[in-house]
Design a protein around this motif. Sequence first.
Motif, PDB file in Angstrom:
ATOM      1  N   ALA A  51       0.824  -1.208   0.000  1.00 15.37           N
ATOM      2  CA  ALA A  51       0.000   0.000   0.000  1.00 15.37           C
ATOM      3  C   ALA A  51       0.858   1.258   0.000  1.00 15.37           C
ATOM      4  O   ALA A  51       1.990   1.271   0.493  1.00 15.37           O
ATOM      5  CB  ALA A  51      -0.937  -0.006   1.200  1.00 15.37           C
ATOM      6  N   GLY A  52       0.308   2.336  -0.540  1.00 15.84           N
ATOM      7  CA  GLY A  52       0.988   3.615  -0.551  1.00 15.84           C
ATOM      8  C   GLY A  52       0.632   4.409  -1.782  1.00 15.84           C
ATOM      9  O   GLY A  52      -0.230   4.018  -2.579  1.00 15.84           O
ATOM     10  N   VAL A  53       1.298   5.550  -1.931  1.00 17.71           N
ATOM     11  CA  VAL A  53       1.074   6.443  -3.065  1.00 17.71           C
ATOM     12  C   VAL A  53       2.416   6.718  -3.733  1.00 17.71           C
ATOM     13  O   VAL A  53       3.417   6.977  -3.044  1.00 17.71           O
ATOM     14  CB  VAL A  53       0.428   7.771  -2.623  1.00 17.71           C
ATOM     15  N   GLY A  54       2.464   6.659  -5.051  1.00 20.14           N
ATOM     16  CA  GLY A  54       3.714   6.934  -5.746  1.00 20.14           C
ATOM     17  C   GLY A  54       3.520   6.974  -7.249  1.00 20.14           C
ATOM     18  O   GLY A  54       2.399   6.921  -7.763  1.00 20.14           O
ATOM     19  N   GLU A  55       4.635   7.044  -7.960  1.00 23.66           N
ATOM     20  CA  GLU A  55       4.610   7.155  -9.415  1.00 23.66           C
ATOM     21  C   GLU A  55       4.236   5.827 -10.064  1.00 23.66           C
ATOM     22  O   GLU A  55       4.269   4.770  -9.438  1.00 23.66           O
ATOM     23  CB  GLU A  55       5.988   7.593  -9.927  1.00 23.66           C
ATOM     24  N   LEU A  56       3.911   5.909 -11.347  1.00 22.53           N
ATOM     25  CA  LEU A  56       3.694   4.710 -12.141  1.00 22.53           C
ATOM     26  C   LEU A  56       5.039   4.125 -12.565  1.00 22.53           C
ATOM     27  O   LEU A  56       6.035   4.858 -12.671  1.00 22.53           O
ATOM     28  CB  LEU A  56       2.862   5.032 -13.382  1.00 22.53           C
ATOM     29  N   THR A  57       5.064   2.831 -12.815  1.00 24.58           N
ATOM     30  CA  THR A  57       6.263   2.203 -13.353  1.00 24.58           C
ATOM     31  C   THR A  57       6.439   2.586 -14.819  1.00 24.58           C
ATOM     32  O   THR A  57       5.534   3.119 -15.461  1.00 24.58           O
ATOM     33  CB  THR A  57       6.178   0.676 -13.253  1.00 24.58           C
ATOM     34  N   TRP A  58       7.607   2.259 -15.363  1.00 25.25           N
ATOM     35  CA  TRP A  58       7.843   2.523 -16.783  1.00 25.25           C
ATOM     36  C   TRP A  58       6.806   1.800 -17.639  1.00 25.25           C
ATOM     37  O   TRP A  58       6.273   2.365 -18.589  1.00 25.25           O
ATOM     38  CB  TRP A  58       9.244   2.046 -17.183  1.00 25.25           C
ATOM     39  N   GLY A  59       6.536   0.549 -17.301  1.00 25.27           N
ATOM     40  CA  GLY A  59       5.552  -0.207 -18.081  1.00 25.27           C
ATOM     41  C   GLY A  59       4.164   0.396 -17.992  1.00 25.27           C
ATOM     42  O   GLY A  59       3.445   0.476 -18.997  1.00 25.27           O
ATOM     43  N   GLN A  60       3.764   0.823 -16.795  1.00 22.92           N
ATOM     44  CA  GLN A  60       2.450   1.441 -16.637  1.00 22.92           C
ATOM     45  C   GLN A  60       2.367   2.759 -17.392  1.00 22.92           C
ATOM     46  O   GLN A  60       1.342   3.080 -18.001  1.00 22.92           O
ATOM     47  CB  GLN A  60       2.157   1.667 -15.155  1.00 22.92           C
ATOM     48  N   ARG A  61       3.437   3.540 -17.360  1.00 24.08           N
ATOM     49  CA  ARG A  61       3.429   4.825 -18.073  1.00 24.08           C
ATOM     50  C   ARG A  61       3.322   4.619 -19.578  1.00 24.08           C
ATOM     51  O   ARG A  61       2.613   5.366 -20.271  1.00 24.08           O
ATOM     52  CB  ARG A  61       4.687   5.618 -17.718  1.00 24.08           C
ATOM     53  N   LYS A  62       4.023   3.605 -20.093  1.00 17.46           N
ATOM     54  CA  LYS A  62       3.931   3.308 -21.520  1.00 17.46           C
ATOM     55  C   LYS A  62       2.501   2.921 -21.890  1.00 17.46           C
ATOM     56  O   LYS A  62       1.934   3.424 -22.873  1.00 17.46           O
ATOM     57  CB  LYS A  62       4.887   2.168 -21.869  1.00 17.46           C
ATOM     58  N   VAL A  63       1.894   2.041 -21.080  1.00 19.91           N
ATOM     59  CA  VAL A  63       0.525   1.603 -21.348  1.00 19.91           C
ATOM     60  C   VAL A  63      -0.442   2.781 -21.237  1.00 19.91           C
ATOM     61  O   VAL A  63      -1.366   2.918 -22.047  1.00 19.91           O
ATOM     62  CB  VAL A  63       0.126   0.468 -20.393  1.00 19.91           C
ATOM     63  N   TRP A  64      -0.256   3.629 -20.250  1.00 16.66           N
ATOM     64  CA  TRP A  64      -1.164   4.768 -20.071  1.00 16.66           C
ATOM     65  C   TRP A  64      -1.149   5.669 -21.312  1.00 16.66           C
ATOM     66  O   TRP A  64      -2.202   6.131 -21.775  1.00 16.66           O
ATOM     67  CB  TRP A  64      -0.788   5.560 -18.825  1.00 16.66           C
ATOM     68  N   THR A  65       0.050   5.917 -21.851  1.00 14.15           N
ATOM     69  CA  THR A  65       0.155   6.729 -23.067  1.00 14.15           C
ATOM     70  C   THR A  65      -0.590   6.072 -24.219  1.00 14.15           C
ATOM     71  O   THR A  65      -1.335   6.739 -24.960  1.00 14.15           O
ATOM     72  CB  THR A  65       1.627   6.936 -23.444  1.00 14.15           C
ATOM     73  N   LEU A  66      -0.421   4.757 -24.380  1.00 13.60           N
ATOM     74  CA  LEU A  66      -1.124   4.044 -25.444  1.00 13.60           C
ATOM     75  C   LEU A  66      -2.637   4.099 -25.240  1.00 13.60           C
ATOM     76  O   LEU A  66      -3.400   4.258 -26.199  1.00 13.60           O
ATOM     77  CB  LEU A  66      -0.659   2.591 -25.503  1.00 13.60           C
ATOM     78  N   MET A  67      -3.083   3.980 -23.996  1.00 15.92           N
ATOM     79  CA  MET A  67      -4.512   4.034 -23.702  1.00 15.92           C
ATOM     80  C   MET A  67      -5.084   5.405 -24.060  1.00 15.92           C
ATOM     81  O   MET A  67      -6.184   5.499 -24.609  1.00 15.92           O
ATOM     82  CB  MET A  67      -4.766   3.702 -22.221  1.00 15.92           C
ATOM     83  N   GLU A  68      -4.338   6.453 -23.748  1.00 13.12           N
ATOM     84  CA  GLU A  68      -4.809   7.795 -24.100  1.00 13.12           C
ATOM     85  C   GLU A  68      -4.920   7.953 -25.616  1.00 13.12           C
ATOM     86  O   GLU A  68      -5.898   8.523 -26.116  1.00 13.12           O
ATOM     87  CB  GLU A  68      -3.857   8.846 -23.523  1.00 13.12           C
ATOM     88  N   LEU A  69      -3.933   7.445 -26.346  1.00  5.44           N
ATOM     89  CA  LEU A  69      -3.971   7.544 -27.801  1.00  5.44           C
ATOM     90  C   LEU A  69      -5.110   6.717 -28.387  1.00  5.44           C
ATOM     91  O   LEU A  69      -5.748   7.112 -29.362  1.00  5.44           O
ATOM     92  CB  LEU A  69      -2.636   7.084 -28.386  1.00  5.44           C
ATOM     93  N   ALA A  70      -5.370   5.542 -27.766  1.00  8.17           N
ATOM     94  CA  ALA A  70      -6.418   4.660 -28.265  1.00  8.17           C
ATOM     95  C   ALA A  70      -7.808   5.075 -27.798  1.00  8.17           C
ATOM     96  O   ALA A  70      -8.818   4.616 -28.348  1.00  8.17           O
ATOM     97  CB  ALA A  70      -6.142   3.223 -27.819  1.00  8.17           C
ATOM     98  N   GLY A  71      -7.876   5.914 -26.765  1.00  4.07           N
ATOM     99  CA  GLY A  71      -9.167   6.357 -26.259  1.00  4.07           C
ATOM    100  C   GLY A  71      -9.915   5.302 -25.482  1.00  4.07           C
ATOM    101  O   GLY A  71     -11.144   5.283 -25.466  1.00  4.07           O
ATOM    102  N   GLY A  72      -9.196   4.399 -24.817  1.00  5.44           N
ATOM    103  CA  GLY A  72      -9.847   3.345 -24.033  1.00  5.44           C
ATOM    104  C   GLY A  72      -8.867   2.726 -23.066  1.00  5.44           C
ATOM    105  O   GLY A  72      -7.730   3.181 -22.927  1.00  5.44           O
ATOM    106  N   SER A  73      -9.304   1.655 -22.386  1.00  4.94           N
ATOM    107  CA  SER A  73      -8.474   1.002 -21.375  1.00  4.94           C
ATOM    108  C   SER A  73      -7.675  -0.158 -21.930  1.00  4.94           C
ATOM    109  O   SER A  73      -6.934  -0.800 -21.187  1.00  4.94           O
ATOM    110  CB  SER A  73      -9.349   0.508 -20.218  1.00  4.94           C
ATOM    111  N   MET A  74      -7.832  -0.476 -23.229  1.00  7.91           N
ATOM    112  CA  MET A  74      -7.123  -1.593 -23.849  1.00  7.91           C
ATOM    113  C   MET A  74      -7.238  -2.840 -22.965  1.00  7.91           C
ATOM    114  O   MET A  74      -6.267  -3.549 -22.701  1.00  7.91           O
ATOM    115  CB  MET A  74      -5.658  -1.232 -24.107  1.00  7.91           C
ATOM    116  N   SER A  75      -8.462  -3.087 -22.495  1.00  6.75           N
ATOM    117  CA  SER A  75      -8.694  -4.106 -21.471  1.00  6.75           C
ATOM    118  C   SER A  75      -8.405  -5.507 -21.987  1.00  6.75           C
ATOM    119  O   SER A  75      -8.499  -5.794 -23.183  1.00  6.75           O
ATOM    120  CB  SER A  75     -10.135  -4.018 -20.984  1.00  6.75           C
TER     121      SER A  75
END
Length: 471
Positions: free
Chosen positions: A32-56
């Motif tokens: 538990a805690g609060v912090g930054e995203l990992t490199w992998g999560q940041r890469k996925v987040w960028t792709l999700m924003e470009l795709a306009g969805g959660s790429m579930s």
Amino acid sequence: MAETPTSTVPGTVLGGVRMTDGVVVPFAGPGAGVGELTWGQRKVWTLMELAGGSMSMGGAVPVTDGRTVGDLAAELRFFLCRYASLRARIRAGADGGLVQEVAGAGEAVLGVLDTPDGGEPDVVAGELAARWEATPFDHAEEWPIRMAAVRAGGVVTHVVVMISHVATDGGGIAVMLRELAERDPATGQPAAAGPAMGPLELAALQRTPAGRRHSDTSLRHWERLLRAAGPRRFGPRVDRGEPRYRRAVFTSRALHVASGVVAARTGTSTSTVLLAAYAVAVVRLTGINPALIQVVVSNRFRPGLAEVSHPLSVNGLFMADVADASFDEVVDRTRRASAQCSKYAYYDPGRLEELRSRVHAERGEVVEITCLFNDRRLALGVEPARREVPSEAELAAARAESELRWGEPFASYLDMLMIQVGAAQDTVELEVQVDTHHVSVGQVGELVRDMEALAVASASDPELPTGVRGA
């Protein structure tokens, strides 16, 4: 199995769909805690924003072993207790950047959806999976996993699971399913001694000087290839009308058999053989050599990361000269280039974009890297059995079965061409995703058939030339 304490909330809404019931599932876990995203999560987040969805990731799976709603509630609890990324919510931090907050305890809901009288449970389950896949997660308010039991006549017939890509990837799902199957049947506890590294812990390690040095080393590999490559992968855009963004699946038992033969002869994997065939076929299609391909790399081979569930797959950069060589020689070049590609596929994605912008500015041109390859079997630890050299009649019969099927188009697509190898049995399944304004429907057919022909001909001819001449 230990009982999971639950309560039921009739008519709950989960992922935008009203359920018959909602079973409240309490959970607690480490990290538990609060912090930054990992490199992998940041890469996925960028792709999700470009795709306009959660790429579930997920779908509907038949339940044929008698599992009950209570059993599925216990499975959901296991996932949430075990994997910190499934207990993470993502929001804007004080500086405007993204942070994730991993909960140490909380409650989730298992949906229960009853099939109407006269209805088909497989249809109900399929429609729920499709609805959830099309409905983006609210990452600030919603846990990144949705799970429901579909019943008919009071009996569970299907389980539907959908997980946001920012919480996992193909390799992560393989970890989850394996550990679920291995858990203690009496207590429901994982067989592993301790929890895998959570996303906050990994993100902290990636911020250390050692983590930054690793990223810098990887980016030097990218810079070397970006400066050496020609700017284009395909010809100029040609408006071929709509639908522009297409998806196709090519199934080939012949490619399965032949790639196994070549892999055994060359002492490598079938994935390497398929990537080599893809590289040669792309170069023969476009006339642009060497091949420059982004290859999806899991990164779970790195120390301490084998059991991680959150996203670790990022793109490595692969370059191979396919000219003036036999196909076996290209397979060997691919093996060596793939090792470099994987070694240097662990980096800060923000720094990579800065590097690309700098290289493009200095060159005065954009280097396209929109040709991709992803062997999904690697994330699942699948390597097909090797084969003896088949007869020409056997290969001819197998090739006659090969089929290219076009599916539903994409509303939008981020790249020009990508081939993904599926985890099919006794065949090679290539899913092709394409921007037809750069690679036409006809060219896709030529490409996959050329890959098949290369492997089949090479199965009986170790000296088969690629037919590509050097400059």
